[in-house]
Design a protein around this motif. Sequence first.
Motif, PDB file in Angstrom:
ATOM      1  N   TRP A 223       0.829  -1.212   0.000  1.00 35.29           N
ATOM      2  CA  TRP A 223       0.000   0.000   0.000  1.00 35.29           C
ATOM      3  C   TRP A 223       0.860   1.257   0.000  1.00 35.29           C
ATOM      4  N   GLY A 224       1.936   1.248   0.767  1.00 31.93           N
ATOM      5  CA  GLY A 224       2.830   2.404   0.813  1.00 31.93           C
ATOM      6  C   GLY A 224       3.518   2.641  -0.508  1.00 31.93           C
ATOM      7  N   LEU A 225       4.018   1.567  -1.148  1.00 34.36           N
ATOM      8  CA  LEU A 225       4.674   1.723  -2.449  1.00 34.36           C
ATOM      9  C   LEU A 225       3.680   2.189  -3.519  1.00 34.36           C
ATOM     10  N   GLY A 226       2.437   1.636  -3.488  1.00 34.96           N
ATOM     11  CA  GLY A 226       1.432   2.073  -4.461  1.00 34.96           C
ATOM     12  C   GLY A 226       1.098   3.540  -4.305  1.00 34.96           C
ATOM     13  N   GLY A 227       0.986   4.020  -3.080  1.00 38.19           N
ATOM     14  CA  GLY A 227       0.709   5.438  -2.851  1.00 38.19           C
ATOM     15  C   GLY A 227       1.821   6.323  -3.369  1.00 38.19           C
ATOM     16  N   THR A 228       3.071   5.899  -3.179  1.00 35.99           N
ATOM     17  CA  THR A 228       4.208   6.684  -3.672  1.00 35.99           C
ATOM     18  C   THR A 228       4.211   6.745  -5.191  1.00 35.99           C
ATOM     19  N   ILE A 229       3.945   5.592  -5.823  1.00 36.25           N
ATOM     20  CA  ILE A 229       3.924   5.565  -7.302  1.00 36.25           C
ATOM     21  C   ILE A 229       2.799   6.433  -7.847  1.00 36.25           C
ATOM     22  N   ARG A 230       1.615   6.332  -7.232  1.00 38.68           N
ATOM     23  CA  ARG A 230       0.493   7.149  -7.691  1.00 38.68           C
ATOM     24  C   ARG A 230       0.779   8.642  -7.518  1.00 38.68           C
ATOM     25  N   ALA A 231       1.417   9.013  -6.427  1.00 41.27           N
ATOM     26  CA  ALA A 231       1.748  10.428  -6.212  1.00 41.27           C
ATOM     27  C   ALA A 231       2.711  10.943  -7.272  1.00 41.27           C
ATOM     28  N   ARG A 232       3.696  10.143  -7.656  1.00 38.88           N
ATOM     29  CA  ARG A 232       4.654  10.578  -8.669  1.00 38.88           C
ATOM     30  C   ARG A 232       3.980  10.696 -10.038  1.00 38.88           C
ATOM     31  N   ARG A 233       3.128   9.750 -10.375  1.00 38.92           N
ATOM     32  CA  ARG A 233       2.421   9.836 -11.655  1.00 38.92           C
ATOM     33  C   ARG A 233       1.519  11.075 -11.712  1.00 38.92           C
ATOM     34  N   ALA A 234       0.829  11.333 -10.611  1.00 39.30           N
ATOM     35  CA  ALA A 234      -0.034  12.522 -10.578  1.00 39.30           C
ATOM     36  C   ALA A 234       0.787  13.793 -10.720  1.00 39.30           C
ATOM     37  N   ALA A 235       1.981  13.838 -10.132  1.00 35.07           N
ATOM     38  CA  ALA A 235       2.846  15.023 -10.242  1.00 35.07           C
ATOM     39  C   ALA A 235       3.306  15.229 -11.676  1.00 35.07           C
ATOM     40  N   ARG A 236       3.649  14.098 -12.371  1.00 35.41           N
ATOM     41  CA  ARG A 236       4.093  14.233 -13.763  1.00 35.41           C
ATOM     42  C   ARG A 236       2.938  14.704 -14.664  1.00 35.41           C
ATOM     43  N   ARG A 237       1.726  14.168 -14.449  1.00 35.90           N
ATOM     44  CA  ARG A 237       0.585  14.607 -15.264  1.00 35.90           C
ATOM     45  C   ARG A 237       0.270  16.080 -15.007  1.00 35.90           C
ATOM     46  N   TYR A 238       0.381  16.496 -13.770  1.00 37.40           N
ATOM     47  CA  TYR A 238       0.121  17.905 -13.442  1.00 37.40           C
ATOM     48  C   TYR A 238       1.133  18.820 -14.115  1.00 37.40           C
ATOM     49  N   ALA A 239       2.378  18.403 -14.104  1.00 43.49           N
ATOM     50  CA  ALA A 239       3.431  19.213 -14.736  1.00 43.49           C
ATOM     51  C   ALA A 239       3.247  19.259 -16.251  1.00 43.49           C
ATOM     52  N   LYS A 240       2.837  18.116 -16.836  1.00 45.63           N
ATOM     53  CA  LYS A 240       2.614  18.087 -18.283  1.00 45.63           C
ATOM     54  C   LYS A 240       1.452  18.964 -18.673  1.00 45.63           C
ATOM     55  N   ALA A 241       0.391  18.975 -17.848  1.00 40.78           N
ATOM     56  CA  ALA A 241      -0.776  19.810 -18.158  1.00 40.78           C
ATOM     57  C   ALA A 241      -0.417  21.286 -18.099  1.00 40.78           C
ATOM     58  N   LEU A 242       0.508  21.672 -17.275  1.00 46.54           N
ATOM     59  CA  LEU A 242       0.920  23.074 -17.172  1.00 46.54           C
ATOM     60  C   LEU A 242       1.993  23.427 -18.186  1.00 46.54           C
ATOM     61  N   GLY A 243       2.445  22.472 -18.948  1.00 43.84           N
ATOM     62  CA  GLY A 243       3.440  22.747 -19.991  1.00 43.84           C
ATOM     63  C   GLY A 243       4.853  22.727 -19.455  1.00 43.84           C
TER      64      GLY A 243
END
Length: 251
Positions: A223-243
């Motif tokens: 559960w801890g590793l899954g949360g870390t992976i999901r947080a990193r993916r969300a950060a990359r998508r957020y950065a991509k959406a902002l250009g």
Amino acid sequence: MLRGRLSSPRFRRRLVWLCALVATAGLVTLAATKYSNTGRSNATPLIDKPATVYRFPARMHLTKQDRDELFAVTSRFVMTAVRRKHLDAAWAMLGPEMRVGQTRRSWDTGFNNVVPFKADGIGLFTILYAYQNDVAVDTGLVSGRGNGWAAKTFTIELKRYPGDAREWRVASWVPKGIGGGGTLSPSRRAGPPPPPFHSKLSARWLMAPLVFFALLIVSLTAWGLGGTIRARRAARRYAKALGYSSSSNPS
């Protein structure tokens, strides 16, 4: 002049009071000096006699014959008084110390001052001390065979008394330390040793809590590793959406 003073009523009254005070003070002083301590002294009175000095009795060198006699008397005492068999024959072996507080009739009933033991033999015979006509022996008694084996140590004191200096008699019989089974009383014998303990719960059931805790640790780690992976993916998508790119600076 004194007659004139005595003719005065006031002076006479003062003189009477003064005499009464002097007499009272004298009585109080006399009582205080004579009866100053009404308690009783517990001090040991001084006695003009030579001091009593304890002297150790003379030591006795035991010969082989002495040891054989001591062992023979001890064996007869164990096989009769201690085992509660033929008590009438053991009465003659007792010294004055052992006969105190009991009669021959009470002795023969088996309820006497000798600690009993269901002895089958003597496994230990060690001289504790040996003074002139006074010997103490540590005696180890054994009982039973195999799983029912038991042992107990007793200290027996043997004395030779004036007027009968050739016969050893039992002066005391005291248990020493903690013994195992095999003891008896005049009314019952000791039973067999308790059966060994067997657990009713199989050892395999101990694996259940271990498996549970192992699964719990694995689940929390996943559960801890899954949360870390999901947080990193969300950060990359957020950065991509902002250009933002990995090399650009958002500021």
